[in-house]
Write a protein that holds these residues in place. Sequence first.
Motif, PDB file in Angstrom:
ATOM      1  N   PHE A  77       0.830  -1.197   0.000  1.00 16.26           N
ATOM      2  CA  PHE A  77       0.000   0.000   0.000  1.00 16.26           C
ATOM      3  C   PHE A  77       0.873   1.259   0.000  1.00 16.26           C
ATOM      4  N   LEU A  78       1.920   1.253   0.861  1.00 14.80           N
ATOM      5  CA  LEU A  78       2.799   2.415   0.900  1.00 14.80           C
ATOM      6  C   LEU A  78       3.578   2.563  -0.396  1.00 14.80           C
ATOM      7  N   GLN A  79       3.925   1.451  -1.016  1.00 18.61           N
ATOM      8  CA  GLN A  79       4.600   1.523  -2.307  1.00 18.61           C
ATOM      9  C   GLN A  79       3.701   2.179  -3.354  1.00 18.61           C
ATOM     10  N   ASN A  80       2.432   1.823  -3.373  1.00 15.52           N
ATOM     11  CA  ASN A  80       1.498   2.428  -4.335  1.00 15.52           C
ATOM     12  C   ASN A  80       1.291   3.909  -4.056  1.00 15.52           C
ATOM     13  N   VAL A  81       1.230   4.257  -2.757  1.00 15.31           N
ATOM     14  CA  VAL A  81       1.065   5.669  -2.408  1.00 15.31           C
ATOM     15  C   VAL A  81       2.276   6.475  -2.848  1.00 15.31           C
ATOM     16  N   ASN A  82       3.470   5.936  -2.599  1.00 18.77           N
ATOM     17  CA  ASN A  82       4.681   6.645  -3.016  1.00 18.77           C
ATOM     18  C   ASN A  82       4.792   6.754  -4.535  1.00 18.77           C
ATOM     19  N   HIS A  92      -3.486  16.003  -9.569  1.00 21.99           N
ATOM     20  CA  HIS A  92      -4.152  14.972  -8.765  1.00 21.99           C
ATOM     21  C   HIS A  92      -4.517  13.816  -9.700  1.00 21.99           C
ATOM     22  N   LEU A  93      -4.087  12.638  -9.327  1.00 27.17           N
ATOM     23  CA  LEU A  93      -4.364  11.450 -10.124  1.00 27.17           C
ATOM     24  C   LEU A  93      -5.293  10.521  -9.352  1.00 27.17           C
ATOM     25  N   SER A  94      -6.226   9.954 -10.085  1.00 29.51           N
ATOM     26  CA  SER A  94      -7.115   8.937  -9.520  1.00 29.51           C
ATOM     27  C   SER A  94      -6.860   7.639 -10.279  1.00 29.51           C
ATOM     28  N   LEU A  95      -6.151   6.708  -9.613  1.00 29.94           N
ATOM     29  CA  LEU A  95      -5.752   5.452 -10.249  1.00 29.94           C
ATOM     30  C   LEU A  95      -6.522   4.313  -9.598  1.00 29.94           C
ATOM     31  N   PRO A  96      -7.625   3.880 -10.215  1.00 29.52           N
ATOM     32  CA  PRO A  96      -8.413   2.797  -9.607  1.00 29.52           C
ATOM     33  C   PRO A  96      -7.672   1.461  -9.661  1.00 29.52           C
ATOM     34  N   LYS A 133     -13.745  -6.774 -17.122  1.00 33.33           N
ATOM     35  CA  LYS A 133     -13.549  -5.559 -17.910  1.00 33.33           C
ATOM     36  C   LYS A 133     -14.697  -4.576 -17.716  1.00 33.33           C
ATOM     37  N   ARG A 134     -15.915  -5.087 -17.597  1.00 35.31           N
ATOM     38  CA  ARG A 134     -17.061  -4.195 -17.442  1.00 35.31           C
ATOM     39  C   ARG A 134     -17.045  -3.467 -16.116  1.00 35.31           C
ATOM     40  N   LEU A 135     -16.394  -4.058 -15.114  1.00 33.63           N
ATOM     41  CA  LEU A 135     -16.342  -3.434 -13.795  1.00 33.63           C
ATOM     42  C   LEU A 135     -15.120  -2.549 -13.610  1.00 33.63           C
ATOM     43  N   ALA A 136     -14.206  -2.554 -14.581  1.00 31.55           N
ATOM     44  CA  ALA A 136     -12.979  -1.773 -14.445  1.00 31.55           C
ATOM     45  C   ALA A 136     -13.295  -0.293 -14.665  1.00 31.55           C
ATOM     46  N   ALA A 137     -12.764   0.543 -13.785  1.00 33.28           N
ATOM     47  CA  ALA A 137     -12.960   1.996 -13.894  1.00 33.28           C
ATOM     48  C   ALA A 137     -11.761   2.625 -14.576  1.00 33.28           C
ATOM     49  N   GLU A 138     -12.009   3.675 -15.321  1.00 36.13           N
ATOM     50  CA  GLU A 138     -10.943   4.365 -16.045  1.00 36.13           C
ATOM     51  C   GLU A 138     -10.253   5.375 -15.124  1.00 36.13           C
ATOM     52  N   PRO A 139      -8.950   5.533 -15.247  1.00 32.00           N
ATOM     53  CA  PRO A 139      -8.250   6.542 -14.435  1.00 32.00           C
ATOM     54  C   PRO A 139      -8.604   7.955 -14.908  1.00 32.00           C
ATOM     55  N   THR A 140      -8.554   8.884 -13.988  1.00 33.69           N
ATOM     56  CA  THR A 140      -8.830  10.293 -14.278  1.00 33.69           C
ATOM     57  C   THR A 140      -7.743  11.151 -13.630  1.00 33.69           C
ATOM     58  N   ALA A 141      -7.686  12.401 -14.072  1.00 36.57           N
ATOM     59  CA  ALA A 141      -6.676  13.320 -13.545  1.00 36.57           C
ATOM     60  C   ALA A 141      -7.243  14.734 -13.538  1.00 36.57           C
ATOM     61  N   SER A 142      -6.762  15.526 -12.596  1.00 35.29           N
ATOM     62  CA  SER A 142      -7.130  16.935 -12.486  1.00 35.29           C
ATOM     63  C   SER A 142      -5.858  17.753 -12.326  1.00 35.29           C
ATOM     64  N   VAL A 143      -5.791  18.866 -13.066  1.00 33.30           N
ATOM     65  CA  VAL A 143      -4.620  19.743 -13.044  1.00 33.30           C
ATOM     66  C   VAL A 143      -5.096  21.153 -12.719  1.00 33.30           C
ATOM     67  N   VAL A 144      -4.519  21.743 -11.677  1.00 36.00           N
ATOM     68  CA  VAL A 144      -4.833  23.111 -11.284  1.00 36.00           C
ATOM     69  C   VAL A 144      -3.614  23.970 -11.599  1.00 36.00           C
ATOM     70  N   VAL A 166       0.361   8.451 -17.769  1.00 35.47           N
ATOM     71  CA  VAL A 166      -0.402   7.553 -16.900  1.00 35.47           C
ATOM     72  C   VAL A 166      -1.000   6.451 -17.764  1.00 35.47           C
ATOM     73  N   GLU A 167      -0.875   5.242 -17.326  1.00 35.74           N
ATOM     74  CA  GLU A 167      -1.364   4.103 -18.086  1.00 35.74           C
ATOM     75  C   GLU A 167      -2.888   4.101 -18.148  1.00 35.74           C
ATOM     76  N   ASN A 168      -3.401   3.853 -19.359  1.00 37.88           N
ATOM     77  CA  ASN A 168      -4.839   3.739 -19.634  1.00 37.88           C
ATOM     78  C   ASN A 168      -5.593   5.057 -19.391  1.00 37.88           C
ATOM     79  N   LEU A 169      -4.911   6.158 -19.311  1.00 40.71           N
ATOM     80  CA  LEU A 169      -5.561   7.451 -19.123  1.00 40.71           C
ATOM     81  C   LEU A 169      -5.683   8.143 -20.477  1.00 40.71           C
ATOM     82  N   THR A 170      -6.873   8.616 -20.783  1.00 38.68           N
ATOM     83  CA  THR A 170      -7.117   9.335 -22.040  1.00 38.68           C
ATOM     84  C   THR A 170      -7.160  10.833 -21.783  1.00 38.68           C
ATOM     85  N   ALA A 171      -6.898  11.611 -22.830  1.00 38.69           N
ATOM     86  CA  ALA A 171      -6.886  13.072 -22.696  1.00 38.69           C
ATOM     87  C   ALA A 171      -8.259  13.616 -22.320  1.00 38.69           C
TER      88      ALA A 171
END
Length: 516
Positions: free
Chosen positions: A124-129, A154-158, A164-175, A200-205
């Motif tokens: 968990f700490l490895q993923n957070v880092n 800010h990255l949201s990496l599910p 596949k139908r239950l997999a959520a897509e990653p999102t990102a926010s830039v301020v 970011v892997e599997n992240l679309t523009a």
Amino acid sequence: MNGFKQTLDSLGVRFNGMSFSQKIILGAVGAATVVCLLVFSMWLQNDEMAVLFTNMSPEDASSALQELAKQDVPTELQNGGTTILVPSAMKDRLRLDLAAKGMPSSGTVGFEVFDSNQYGMTEFLQNVNFKRALEGELTQTIESLQGIRAARVHLSLPKPSMFKRLAAEPTASVVLTLARGNGVAAHQITGIQNLVAGAVENLTAENVTVLDQAGEVLSSTARDDDVGRSETQLALRKEVEGHLAEKASSMLDRVLGPGRSIVKVDATLNFEKIDSQREIYDPASTVVRSEVRTESTVPSSGETSEESTTNYEINKTVEHVVSPTGGLEKLSVAVFVDGNYAADPEGGDPIYTPLGDDDLAMLKRNVELAVGVDASRGDRVEVANMQFQAPPELPAVQGTPLDLVGVVTQYGGKVVLVIMLGVMVLVLRKNLNALLAGGSLTAVGKKSVAAAGARGGASDLEVEAEHFDGIPEFNDQVISDIQDFASENPERVAEVIQSWVHGINPADLAMQARGD
């Protein structure tokens, strides 16, 4: 020693010989000299301060000040504590020392978070880092772009899912915190979205949202709500209407003249997004897909039977249709044109003449071609001819060209004569005495200076000059007499004027003329 004492004695004698005011001035000068020397010496003792770091965060500024205090380095703060000043001679060395200790850190941490060996760290700490490092690297890259003072990612990496139908897509926010007076263009926003999506892997523009420090959404893909779509659609509609109106206006301005036409366009755009899929079957067209034949024989009777199964495939066409959005659905164009103006022969207001029906029909056809009117869509174009409130200024009516040669020939001589007369009147006030002594101006009604000069020479000239009664009053008769004298004696008048120009006394010219 005696010489020094004599110098002091001489200075004392000079000082005692000064007045009270001189002593005060000497004392003031001495005091000012002493003050200047003290200020200059203090200025030489102070080290010049230079900027060590600027635009620092409060955390970095606090850490840097603590480190500088340990080294007994004098510091100064400016710009609310974001700028640190140190002695100029120590600036370069201090920058290297603080950089070796990781200051300033800019508040963001990249993949250097994994430089230290951390044993016993959980997954968990490895993923957070990892997420923290990825956000820090993207932040540092975005802050290096021109016009951006600070950034936050800010990255949201599910978590990955096996379904596949239950997999959520990653999102990102830039301020973004933009620099003062700078804006961000649309292509820069698109570049930031693609930058984050590519890192970011599997992240679309489309899943990257970009905001500014005021909370305004800058990325167009995030404006898919009702308000965002309305703003985008309204901006697109204005752009289309302005483009079409400009095309028609530029054409009419070249034909009618600038400011003599008004074009307004109302465009109805279709923003419906239709995504349809159709499957078309053609029963008349069949194709054998498979055929199975089976033969069997009865051993007791020896009979043989045969069975066959044929499968046919019906011709099928699959269509996936996505209709484009923003298509032109209907167009309405309103055009006002001004008429013609002609000059009024009597000098009044310009006479207005409306355009003919043929001219209006021709303008309408050309406007329809310019904006792309399609009658099948129900497009309309109306061209009306009305007089505008402010008619254009007419050029001046060209009349008979001015005959300059004739004017100069007719009035030139008179103008020159008047100028010469004016010069003579101004100068005669001082030299009329000598003028009368050098010639015969009996027509003026005064004493004859020329006759007196012939009788007695220069002495008589002076006597006659003493009895001169003064300048007569200039009236029409006197001016006429002077003109007659100038026309009868042009050479004499030329000599007098030449004497005025060269500063020669006219009496001397008169004496030279008599041979004296």
